[in-house]
Scaffold this motif. Structure first.
Motif, PDB file in Angstrom:
ATOM      1  N   LYS A 182     -80.264 -59.111 -21.619  1.00 51.04           N
ATOM      2  CA  LYS A 182     -79.101 -59.767 -21.020  1.00 51.04           C
ATOM      3  C   LYS A 182     -78.792 -61.023 -21.822  1.00 51.04           C
ATOM      4  O   LYS A 182     -79.648 -61.529 -22.550  1.00 51.04           O
ATOM      5  CB  LYS A 182     -79.378 -60.162 -19.556  1.00 51.04           C
ATOM      6  N   SER A 183     -77.575 -61.543 -21.680  1.00 48.24           N
ATOM      7  CA  SER A 183     -77.207 -62.770 -22.367  1.00 48.24           C
ATOM      8  C   SER A 183     -78.026 -63.939 -21.835  1.00 48.24           C
ATOM      9  O   SER A 183     -78.672 -63.846 -20.777  1.00 48.24           O
ATOM     10  CB  SER A 183     -75.716 -63.053 -22.192  1.00 48.24           C
ATOM     11  N   GLU A 188     -77.110 -65.161 -18.274  1.00 47.22           N
ATOM     12  CA  GLU A 188     -77.486 -64.166 -17.264  1.00 47.22           C
ATOM     13  C   GLU A 188     -79.007 -64.144 -17.046  1.00 47.22           C
ATOM     14  O   GLU A 188     -79.478 -64.038 -15.905  1.00 47.22           O
ATOM     15  CB  GLU A 188     -77.021 -62.781 -17.708  1.00 47.22           C
ATOM     16  N   ASN A 232     -70.193 -69.493 -18.612  1.00 41.31           N
ATOM     17  CA  ASN A 232     -71.073 -69.311 -17.457  1.00 41.31           C
ATOM     18  C   ASN A 232     -72.113 -68.222 -17.697  1.00 41.31           C
ATOM     19  O   ASN A 232     -73.216 -68.271 -17.146  1.00 41.31           O
ATOM     20  CB  ASN A 232     -70.252 -68.963 -16.217  1.00 41.31           C
ATOM     21  N   SER A 233     -71.768 -67.232 -18.508  1.00 42.20           N
ATOM     22  CA  SER A 233     -72.691 -66.119 -18.757  1.00 42.20           C
ATOM     23  C   SER A 233     -73.304 -66.155 -20.148  1.00 42.20           C
ATOM     24  O   SER A 233     -74.360 -65.561 -20.375  1.00 42.20           O
ATOM     25  CB  SER A 233     -71.965 -64.777 -18.575  1.00 42.20           C
ATOM     26  N   SER A 234     -72.658 -66.843 -21.069  1.00 41.35           N
ATOM     27  CA  SER A 234     -73.060 -66.786 -22.474  1.00 41.35           C
ATOM     28  C   SER A 234     -73.569 -68.127 -22.987  1.00 41.35           C
ATOM     29  O   SER A 234     -72.879 -69.148 -22.874  1.00 41.35           O
ATOM     30  CB  SER A 234     -71.868 -66.340 -23.324  1.00 41.35           C
ATOM     31  N   LYS A 246     -68.455 -61.278 -21.590  1.00 40.98           N
ATOM     32  CA  LYS A 246     -69.729 -61.660 -20.973  1.00 40.98           C
ATOM     33  C   LYS A 246     -70.747 -62.045 -22.043  1.00 40.98           C
ATOM     34  O   LYS A 246     -71.490 -63.010 -21.904  1.00 40.98           O
ATOM     35  CB  LYS A 246     -70.262 -60.495 -20.132  1.00 40.98           C
TER      36      LYS A 246
END
Length: 341
Positions: free
Chosen positions: A58-59, A62, A168-170, A205
């Motif tokens: 996952k990143s 995340e 926010n995700s990366s 994402k």
């Protein structure tokens, strides 16, 4: 009968002991680098040690969120790869554990500095500069000028031609946000992010997705770490790599052992192995062009030359803190992401 009972009991004890040993020889591995590199690291560690690896990719953002969500009942053992900021934040929040590897004396100073800034709860495994890449065929087809600076990406002719990940995700995108604040100052940095927002066609994402889309001809310009753009160029796609003229931020990709790891000893074995030149040289097999942290590991000739890039004095301690990350992301959510495009 007594002898049979004794023999059976002994066999059961031996079986239980062997089962316990077999159960101990496993590792739950959270990986935030590119998928093929994650797979190669997992399978190579299995081959080197016989330890069974369960890998999840996952990143960075995340994975950090997952480790935080699992903190009361940790499921992962070791987290390898991804930008250093969330690793520092995890260390600050007590989500990762202190460990001093015997491999430290083989590492570059910047890798050790990363560890020391986190109370030895993480360590640097590679470094890479932020920048962007563009598809030269699409640029020409749309009669667009070649961008050379960050501010070039704000030009109205690039509307709908730029892609970056969601911060926010990366981890890549968070590094971008933190870099703009450091390059231009907070007010002008957020003005830049707002201007950029109007030219963005999609927030992905994953941090490397924008340049992969550019390589496939689905997007023109992707804001990424430069080594990800180099990978597309080396793979034969018409991608040109840019080190922005104003200067740029960079990452120290990191590794951490999760606090409360169920397989702590196996996690330490992985940690030590991952810092070895042999493990770090695996990057060359999957065209990963970061600069490795072990002084004896090989750096590809295609890798960006960090000495030729105008790097800012990135404040890892400040922008790797949990409070600062939350504050910047909230500000981006409230002031940038909600704007029309």
């Amino acid at each position: 009968m007594k002898n049979l009972t004794t023999t059976l009991a002994g066999s059961l004890i031996a079986f239980a002991a062997s089962l316990s040993a077999a159960q101990a020889e496993k590792l739950t591995f959270y990986c935030s680098a590119q998928e093929d590199w994650c797979q190669l690291m997992a399978r190579s560690f299995e081959d080197a040690t016989g330890i069974d690896v369960n890998m999840t990719r996952k990143s960075s953002g995340e994975t950090f969120a997952q480790i935080r969500a699992e903190s009361s009942n940790p499921k992962g053992d070791v987290w390898w790869g991804g930008t250093g900021d969330p690793h520092l934040q995890a260390a600050e929040e007590g989500l990762t554990m202190e460990y001093v590897s015997p491999m430290r004396d083989q590492l570059h100073d910047w890798a050790i500095s990363q560890a020391e800034s986190a109370g030895n709860k993480t360590i640097g495994i590679y470094s890479g500069a932020l920048g962007y890449g563009y598809n030269s065929d699409l640029l020409a087809a749309n009669s667009l000028p070649e961008p050379a600076c960050w501010k070039d990406l704000l030009k109205p002719e690039y509307k709908g031609h730029v892609q970056m990940a969601n911060p926010n995700s990366s981890g890549t995108a968070y590094t971008t946000l933190a870099s703009m604040v450091q390059i231009f100052g907070e007010d002008d940095g957020f003005k830049f992010m707002k201007g950029l927002h109007s030219n963005i066609n999609q927030y992905t994402k994953s941090g490397s997705a924008p340049i992969k889309a550019a390589g496939r001809g689905e997007n023109t310009i992707g804001i990424v770490f430069m080594h990800d753009a180099v990978k597309q160029a080396v793979s034969g796609f018409p991608v040109k790599v840019v080190a922005p003229c104003e200067g740029t931020g960079y990452e120290i990709g990191s590794m951490s052992i999760i606090d409360g790891a169920r397989n702590e000893e196996e996690a330490k074995k992985f940690y030590d192995w991952a810092l070895s030149p042999e493990a770090q040289n695996l990057a060359l097999e999957v065209n990963a062009f970061q600069v490795p942290s072990n002084k004896n590991a090989e750096t590809s000739e295609s890798a960006p030359d960090m000495s030729q890039i105008k790097l800012i004095d990135y404040d890892f301690k400040k922008y790797g803190s949990s409070d600062e990350r939350k504050r910047l992301l909230q500000k981006w959510d409230e002031e940038v992401s909600v704007l029309p495009q």
